[in-house]
Design an enzyme around this catalytic site. Sequence first.
Site, PDB file in Angstrom:
ATOM      1  N   GLN A   4       0.808  -1.216   0.000  1.00  0.00           N
ATOM      2  CA  GLN A   4       0.000   0.000   0.000  1.00  0.00           C
ATOM      3  C   GLN A   4       0.842   1.268   0.000  1.00  0.00           C
ATOM      4  O   GLN A   4       0.350   2.336  -0.364  1.00  0.00           O
ATOM      5  CB  GLN A   4      -0.939   0.015   1.222  1.00  0.00           C
TER       6      GLN A   4
ATOM      7  N   CYS B  63     -10.815  -0.112   3.281  1.00  0.00           N
ATOM      8  CA  CYS B  63      -9.383  -0.235   3.018  1.00  0.00           C
ATOM      9  C   CYS B  63      -8.856   1.134   2.610  1.00  0.00           C
ATOM     10  O   CYS B  63      -9.497   1.827   1.816  1.00  0.00           O
ATOM     11  CB  CYS B  63      -9.168  -1.245   1.888  1.00  0.00           C
TER      12      CYS B  63
ATOM     13  N   HIS C  35      -7.171  -9.360   6.292  1.00  0.00           N
ATOM     14  CA  HIS C  35      -7.258  -8.288   5.288  1.00  0.00           C
ATOM     15  C   HIS C  35      -5.864  -7.847   4.838  1.00  0.00           C
ATOM     16  O   HIS C  35      -5.584  -7.751   3.636  1.00  0.00           O
ATOM     17  CB  HIS C  35      -8.043  -7.109   5.888  1.00  0.00           C
ATOM     18  N   GLU C  36      -4.973  -7.607   5.815  1.00  0.00           N
ATOM     19  CA  GLU C  36      -3.628  -7.117   5.477  1.00  0.00           C
ATOM     20  C   GLU C  36      -2.808  -8.187   4.761  1.00  0.00           C
ATOM     21  O   GLU C  36      -2.047  -7.895   3.829  1.00  0.00           O
ATOM     22  CB  GLU C  36      -2.888  -6.630   6.727  1.00  0.00           C
TER      23      GLU C  36
END
Length: 177
Positions: free
Chosen positions: A57, A100, A143-144
């Site tokens: 990210q 997110c 999620h990560e």
Amino acid sequence: MPGTGNDMILDIFTYPHPVLRKISVPVDRVDDEIRELAANMLETMYAAKGVGLAAPQIGKNLRMLVMDPGSGTDEQCPKIVINPELELTGASIVSEQEGCLSVPMGYRADVQRSSCVNLKYLDVNGNTCEEILEGFPAIIIQHENDHLDGKLFIDKMSHLRRTLYDSKVKKWLKQQN
Ligand code: NI
């Protein structure tokens, strides 16, 4: 290290940037550079009011992430996770209105997750750790960890909802230019 006051806020890459789609590579050595990156990622996560942030990210395809289920509360508990290995051991639960930092327009959706995760990883000193995460922390780590495999929660939505979302993003991107 977190809290030294030298931490930098990094740019967060957003969908559909290709860096979010790559399979990230393991960190081969936990050194000062990695520790500095982790500290900057925590600073960036808190500044963006997020509960988790994975290296892709911020444009680095490395298998590392930071998280804090207490982000935005009085009870912060930052966690740095390097080379995570997840074993999903819980029942299937609905993660309600998951969002997110890399998914534009604050979009949220319900996502199926496991209620419990056995997690193995390296900490910021390079030590191997093992722990069981349940509930919200279990959802965050799933999620990560998906980010490290080039996956986003919007990939789990129905075809129809995804098509609608993609057309909204297209319009939104046009307005940005
Ligand atoms: Ni995310």
